[in-house]
Scaffold this active site. Structure first.
Site, mmCIF file in Angstrom:
data_model
loop_
_atom_site.group_PDB
_atom_site.id
_atom_site.type_symbol
_atom_site.label_atom_id
_atom_site.label_comp_id
_atom_site.label_asym_id
_atom_site.label_seq_id
_atom_site.Cartn_x
_atom_site.Cartn_y
_atom_site.Cartn_z
ATOM 1 N N GLU A 1 0.838 -1.208 0.000
ATOM 2 C CA GLU A 1 0.000 0.000 0.000
ATOM 3 C C GLU A 1 0.870 1.254 0.000
ATOM 4 O O GLU A 1 0.552 2.241 -0.670
ATOM 5 C CB GLU A 1 -0.926 0.014 1.227
ATOM 6 C CG GLU A 1 -1.875 -1.175 1.330
ATOM 7 C CD GLU A 1 -2.999 -1.178 0.300
ATOM 8 O OE1 GLU A 1 -3.045 -0.277 -0.561
ATOM 9 O OE2 GLU A 1 -3.841 -2.098 0.371
ATOM 10 N N GLU B 1 -5.059 5.132 -0.105
ATOM 11 C CA GLU B 1 -3.897 4.296 0.221
ATOM 12 C C GLU B 1 -3.470 4.536 1.670
ATOM 13 O O GLU B 1 -3.014 3.606 2.344
ATOM 14 C CB GLU B 1 -2.730 4.552 -0.745
ATOM 15 C CG GLU B 1 -3.029 4.344 -2.232
ATOM 16 C CD GLU B 1 -3.575 2.968 -2.621
ATOM 17 O OE1 GLU B 1 -3.718 2.087 -1.753
ATOM 18 O OE2 GLU B 1 -3.887 2.788 -3.813
ATOM 19 N N HIS C 1 -5.700 2.447 3.662
ATOM 20 C CA HIS C 1 -5.301 1.035 3.585
ATOM 21 C C HIS C 1 -4.075 0.785 4.460
ATOM 22 O O HIS C 1 -3.996 -0.226 5.159
ATOM 23 C CB HIS C 1 -5.013 0.623 2.135
ATOM 24 C CG HIS C 1 -6.200 0.807 1.226
ATOM 25 N ND1 HIS C 1 -6.141 0.669 -0.136
ATOM 26 C CD2 HIS C 1 -7.492 1.120 1.513
ATOM 27 C CE1 HIS C 1 -7.335 0.901 -0.647
ATOM 28 N NE2 HIS C 1 -8.170 1.185 0.315
ATOM 29 N N TYR D 1 -3.875 -1.035 12.147
ATOM 30 C CA TYR D 1 -4.986 -1.461 13.013
ATOM 31 C C TYR D 1 -4.936 -2.972 13.262
ATOM 32 O O TYR D 1 -5.123 -3.438 14.391
ATOM 33 C CB TYR D 1 -6.284 -1.059 12.315
ATOM 34 C CG TYR D 1 -7.578 -1.331 13.047
ATOM 35 C CD1 TYR D 1 -7.798 -0.891 14.358
ATOM 36 C CD2 TYR D 1 -8.626 -1.993 12.393
ATOM 37 C CE1 TYR D 1 -9.011 -1.122 14.985
ATOM 38 C CE2 TYR D 1 -9.847 -2.219 13.016
ATOM 39 C CZ TYR D 1 -10.033 -1.782 14.316
ATOM 40 O OH TYR D 1 -11.238 -2.006 14.932
ATOM 41 N N GLU E 1 -1.878 -3.406 -8.343
ATOM 42 C CA GLU E 1 -3.239 -3.319 -7.812
ATOM 43 C C GLU E 1 -4.204 -4.256 -8.528
ATOM 44 O O GLU E 1 -5.254 -4.576 -7.984
ATOM 45 C CB GLU E 1 -3.747 -1.872 -7.924
ATOM 46 C CG GLU E 1 -2.882 -0.896 -7.147
ATOM 47 C CD GLU E 1 -3.467 0.517 -7.136
ATOM 48 O OE1 GLU E 1 -3.446 1.160 -8.191
ATOM 49 O OE2 GLU E 1 -3.922 0.946 -6.071
ATOM 50 N N GLU F 1 -9.737 -0.718 -4.508
ATOM 51 C CA GLU F 1 -8.731 -1.075 -5.520
ATOM 52 C C GLU F 1 -9.356 -1.237 -6.899
ATOM 53 O O GLU F 1 -8.717 -0.955 -7.910
ATOM 54 C CB GLU F 1 -7.980 -2.356 -5.138
ATOM 55 C CG GLU F 1 -7.145 -2.257 -3.869
ATOM 56 C CD GLU F 1 -6.101 -1.152 -3.880
ATOM 57 O OE1 GLU F 1 -5.731 -0.664 -4.961
ATOM 58 O OE2 GLU F 1 -5.655 -0.763 -2.782
ATOM 59 N N HIS G 1 -9.269 2.088 -8.303
ATOM 60 C CA HIS G 1 -7.902 2.505 -8.665
ATOM 61 C C HIS G 1 -7.517 1.900 -10.015
ATOM 62 O O HIS G 1 -6.975 2.563 -10.888
ATOM 63 C CB HIS G 1 -6.891 2.065 -7.595
ATOM 64 C CG HIS G 1 -7.185 2.597 -6.229
ATOM 65 N ND1 HIS G 1 -6.509 2.209 -5.101
ATOM 66 C CD2 HIS G 1 -8.116 3.492 -5.806
ATOM 67 C CE1 HIS G 1 -6.991 2.841 -4.054
ATOM 68 N NE2 HIS G 1 -7.976 3.626 -4.450
HETATM 69 MN MN MN Z 1 -4.733 1.196 -4.540
HETATM 70 FE FE FE Z 2 -4.609 0.269 -1.650
#
Ligand code: MN
Ligand code: FE
Length: 330
Positions: free
Chosen positions: A72, A103, A106, A112, A176, A210, A213
């Site tokens: 990421e 991103e 992500h 987390y 991706e 994604e 993207h």
């Molecule tokens: Mn992405």
């Molecule tokens: Fe991503």
């Protein structure tokens, strides 16, 4: 022109030229989410239990966290440091700023997860150096972008534009569009069995982002191609096919090594078929002849990953589409 347009004022977004970029921006905003909205208590209990997960399942979870945690950042850095400079069109830049934010979301997801499970960051965040099949994927993509990262790089000549397209294909189509997909299939398969449902849901949100993207990247690539048809030679197209075949081999190696014994309903052979199926879809999306002619071995996944159905999927099945933090299915 999307590149090499000295007449473009990057601060003047209206009127717009590329309405698809605007639409991707709006779709991205409508998908807004943050990882903290997804409860992880059940996952934490399963992770701590000695019986809920097999050794193989633990390994593939760790490997996917390891791969995605750094992938990421690689993607975000490529947008900001390589692509953004050369695409001056303001509505495309507006989308890239949105993508860069996603991103960051992500990246936050993997922070987390590490925090929730008490994982050792030194283990997770060094896997892109210590695990060969992860390192090979990342190195492959980084190699494809090195021309564009040279501070003296421009997109003036035919060869420069082809190098720029290599970058776009490396990140948007391969990273991706292909390298994320064995991991998505594994994590969503676990979720389907009621294992690590919180992480699985995070992966569903990431996959939804994604796919946008990827759609943006393919639209940029197709626009560059339409505006500079001289770069899209037969030999360039066959180079791209070779790059995709190499990428598929790396992704197959990753699938075999991260999940050598398979998980319920999935084994290494099926993962390989799936990766080949996905690769053909990506080639078709940028107008290059497909290679593998495989059918999708995981039809249950096709609704979430099949790009041509993406619109249909999101508009008809996610009932809480506009609402952050909830994915509900009809
Ligand atoms: Mn992405
Ligand atoms: Fe991503």
């Amino acid at each position: 022109m999307i590149i090499n347009n000295s007449a473009t004022d990057p601060n003047k977004i209206l009127p717009m030229t590329y309405m698809w970029a605007r639409q991707h921006y709006k779709d991205g905003v409508a998908n807004n989410w943050t990882p903290e909205e997804i409860p992880m208590q059940d996952d934490i209990e399963q992770w701590k239990s000695s019986t809920a997960l097999s050794e193989g399942e633990r390994k593939l979870i760790l490997w996917n966290l390891g791969f995605f945690s750094t992938a990421e950042s690689l993607t975000a850095n490529n947008i900001v440091l390589a692509v953004y400079k050369h695409i001056t069109n303001p509505e495309c830049r507006q989308y890239m700023l949105r993508q860069a934010f996603e991103e960051a979301i992500h990246t936050d997801t993997f922070i987390y997860c590490c925090d929730s499970f008490g994982l050792n960051p030194e283990e997770i965040y060094t896997m892109y150096n210590t695990i060969p099949s992860i390192k090979e994927k990342d190195d492959f993509v980084v190699e494809l972008t090195k021309h564009v990262l040279d501070p003296t790089f421009t997109t003036n000549t035919l060869e420069d534009i082809q190098n720029f397209l290599h970058n776009m294909i490396g990140y948007y189509v391969i990273m991706e569009g292909i390298f994320f997909y064995a991991g998505f299939a594994m994590m969503l398969s676990l979720k389907r069995q009621g294992k690590m449902v919180g992480i699985g849901e995070q992966f569903e949100y990431i996959m939804r982002d994604e796919s946008l993207h990827l759609a943006f990247g393919a639209d940029v690539i197709n626009t560059i191609k339409a505006e500079n048809p001289e770069v899209w030679t037969q030999s360039f197209q066959s180079d791209i096919q070779k790059l995709i075949m190499k990428a598929v081999q790396f992704e197959e190696a990753y699938a075999r090594e991260s999940c050598p014994d398979g998980i319920v309903g999935m084994n290494a052979e099926l993962f390989c078929e799936y990766v080949q199926y996905i690769a053909d879809r990506r080639l078709e999306r940028i107008g290059i002849e497909k290679i593998y002619h495989k059918t999708n071995p995981f039809p249950w996944l096709s609704t979430t990953t099949d790009l041509s159905k993406e619109k249909n999927f999101f508009e008809t099945r996610v009932t809480e589409y506009q609402q952050a933090g909830s994915l509900e299915w009809d």
